[in-house]
Design a protein around this motif. Structure first.
Motif, PDB file in Angstrom:
ATOM      1  N   ARG A 223      31.343  11.847  -2.985  1.00  0.00           N
ATOM      2  CA  ARG A 223      30.946  10.589  -2.037  1.00  0.00           C
ATOM      3  C   ARG A 223      31.761   9.383  -2.613  1.00  0.00           C
ATOM      4  O   ARG A 223      31.805   9.248  -3.610  1.00  0.00           O
TER       5      ARG A 223
ATOM      6  N   GLY B 238      29.941   5.347   1.435  1.00  0.00           N
ATOM      7  CA  GLY B 238      29.154   6.326   1.945  1.00  0.00           C
ATOM      8  C   GLY B 238      29.577   7.588   2.777  1.00  0.00           C
ATOM      9  O   GLY B 238      29.147   8.396   2.857  1.00  0.00           O
ATOM     10  N   ARG B 239      30.879   7.407   2.914  1.00  0.00           N
ATOM     11  CA  ARG B 239      31.809   8.514   3.440  1.00  0.00           C
ATOM     12  C   ARG B 239      32.132   9.578   2.470  1.00  0.00           C
ATOM     13  O   ARG B 239      31.992   9.352   1.291  1.00  0.00           O
ATOM     14  N   LEU B 240      31.983  11.004   2.763  1.00  0.00           N
ATOM     15  CA  LEU B 240      32.461  11.963   1.992  1.00  0.00           C
ATOM     16  C   LEU B 240      33.917  12.488   2.105  1.00  0.00           C
ATOM     17  O   LEU B 240      34.452  12.596   2.993  1.00  0.00           O
TER      18      LEU B 240
ATOM     19  N   HIS C 199      32.441  10.687   7.952  1.00  0.00           N
ATOM     20  CA  HIS C 199      31.360  10.075   8.317  1.00  0.00           C
ATOM     21  C   HIS C 199      30.603  11.276   8.933  1.00  0.00           C
ATOM     22  O   HIS C 199      30.725  12.457   9.269  1.00  0.00           O
ATOM     23  N   GLU C 200      28.921  10.912   9.127  1.00  0.00           N
ATOM     24  CA  GLU C 200      28.025  11.963   9.645  1.00  0.00           C
ATOM     25  C   GLU C 200      28.796  12.559  10.831  1.00  0.00           C
ATOM     26  O   GLU C 200      29.111  11.939  11.670  1.00  0.00           O
TER      27      GLU C 200
ATOM     28  N   ARG D 240      31.220  17.477   7.851  1.00  0.00           N
ATOM     29  CA  ARG D 240      30.209  16.689   7.247  1.00  0.00           C
ATOM     30  C   ARG D 240      28.754  16.991   7.947  1.00  0.00           C
ATOM     31  O   ARG D 240      28.748  16.929   9.080  1.00  0.00           O
TER      32      ARG D 240
ATOM     33  N   GLY E  56      24.767  15.911   7.403  1.00  0.00           N
ATOM     34  CA  GLY E  56      24.156  15.037   6.303  1.00  0.00           C
ATOM     35  C   GLY E  56      24.858  14.501   5.320  1.00  0.00           C
ATOM     36  O   GLY E  56      25.793  14.093   5.405  1.00  0.00           O
ATOM     37  N   ASP E  57      24.243  15.031   3.977  1.00  0.00           N
ATOM     38  CA  ASP E  57      24.909  14.252   2.811  1.00  0.00           C
ATOM     39  C   ASP E  57      25.786  15.242   2.138  1.00  0.00           C
ATOM     40  O   ASP E  57      25.992  15.251   0.747  1.00  0.00           O
ATOM     41  N   ALA E  58      26.256  16.402   2.620  1.00  0.00           N
ATOM     42  CA  ALA E  58      26.882  17.438   2.217  1.00  0.00           C
ATOM     43  C   ALA E  58      28.266  17.857   3.037  1.00  0.00           C
ATOM     44  O   ALA E  58      28.037  17.517   4.155  1.00  0.00           O
TER      45      ALA E  58
END
Length: 362
Positions: free
Chosen positions: A16, A20-22, A34-35, A46, A48-50
């Motif tokens: 992360r 906020g980007r992964l 991004h989401e 991506r 969610g948060d994974a």
């Protein structure tokens, strides 16, 4: 056997960012998502948060090929290999010869589904000596390929990666620890060619080649698709083959293969046989011991000779082995010099066949 396919398989090698980007840490593209976004490869996304791999357990097709088609000439000659790929790619080659698979953005084209265990079982049932992760680049479905490799090794089946080698160091260590052989596409030998024609960079590929040779037990062969007017000059071929001899060793096999007009380079003519033969002469003059021509009919360019006495050891007609002179230890019977590679007690007799396979769900 459980054949449930998880279309959102947890991905590895990401972190992360502060905004906020992964960021995907699998290859040097370092895609930042991004989401709901996908990487350039289109199969790593991506949710969610994974990050997830959307092609784990899903394939664009399965086929039994001769190992020489990968191409691998010094790895279990004459044997059959259970081959499969998925969709997508992390390069953007304008000359892609498998563009309908590697550039696919249609996930519903992945009609065949199989767990890693089912792939290993199918390879064993069809008497294939190895499984190849091919057609598109296994780097982008590394989790699936590595899981399949574990299942194959549990059944005594070997594994092959056919790849462009565009990968970061950390996942590269884990990936090649599970591969018995690899054919890496060295697409050219200039940064300008890589950037303009593939959207990638040369240095990471050279790093991968050196890592495989010096830090793994994986057998390596290299392929360069020669594209007229783009990567086939005497100067570039001389520089590339000198680099291979110096940094990888003279016994790493090198395959020069013929381009045919496709994808975004339809205006470029097919590669003449004379170009492949010229490239082969340059490589041999620079000390490389095993240089082959491919996608053409060239008996001389398909022959393997002893580095000790020069005797013909393996003769090929296209992808079929027609003569095999190695002893049970993989050495020349005339002078005893060991041939670099991975050899069985005898050559296989699979020949030039190509057998599509429809996986049965069990």
């Amino acid at each position: 056997m459980d054949e449930r396919i998880d279309v959102s398989h947890p991905a590895r090698w990401w972190h992360r960012l502060e905004d906020g980007r992964l960021q995907c840490d699998l290859c040097p593209r370092d895609c930042k998502l991004h989401e709901g976004q996908r990487g350039l490869c289109f199969v790593r996304a991506r949710e969610g948060d994974a990050m997830v791999l959307t092609t784990h357990g899903r394939s664009s097709g399965f086929c039994i090929d001769p190992i020489e088609k990968k191409p691998l000439n010094h790895f279990l000659p004459g044997s059959s290999v259970f081959s499969f790929g998925t969709a997508g790619c992390n390069l953007a080659c304008k000359f892609c010869q498998n563009w309908d698979i590697s550039k696919s953005r249609e996930m519903d084209r992945l009609m065949d589904a199989a767990s890693p265990e089912r792939i290993a079982q199918a390879a064993q049932e069809t008497a294939c000596a190895s499984v190849a992760f091919t057609y598109n680049d296994p780097v982008i479905f590394a989790e699936y390929a590595m899981d399949a490799a574990d299942a194959c090794h549990a059944r005594g089946v070997q594994t092959v990666a056919v790849t462009a080698g565009y990968m970061h160091a950390a996942p590269r260590r884990e990936f090649y620890a599970k591969m018995d052989a690899a054919n890496v596409d060295l697409k050219g030998f200039s940064e300008a060619f890589y950037f303009q024609q593939t959207g990638a960079h040369l240095a990471p590929v050279l790093d991968t080649l050196q890592f495989i040779v010096h830090d793994t037990g994986c057998w390596l062969e290299i392929t360069t698709l020669l594209i007229p007017g783009h990567n086939d000059s005497d100067a570039e071929l001389d520089a590339m083959t000198r680099w291979i001899a110096e940094h990888l060793g003279r016994e790493v096999p090198l395959h020069f293969t013929a381009f045919h007009p496709d994808y975004k380079l339809t205006e470029v003519p097919a590669t003449p046989l004379a170009t492949l033969q010229r490239a082969r002469r340059i490589a041999l003059a620079n000390g490389l011991a095993h240089v082959y021509t491919g996608n053409v009919h060239d008996r001389e360019g398909g022959a393997t000779t002893c580095t000790g006495c020069g005797e013909l050891l393996i003769e090929r007609d296209w992808h079929a082995v027609t003569r095999y002179e190695l002893d049970a230890q993989g050495a020349c019977p005339h002078c005893g010099t060991a041939l670099a590679g991975r050899f069985g007690a005898a050559a296989g007799h699979f020949g030039r066949r190509r057998i599509p396979v429809r996986m049965a769900m069990r």
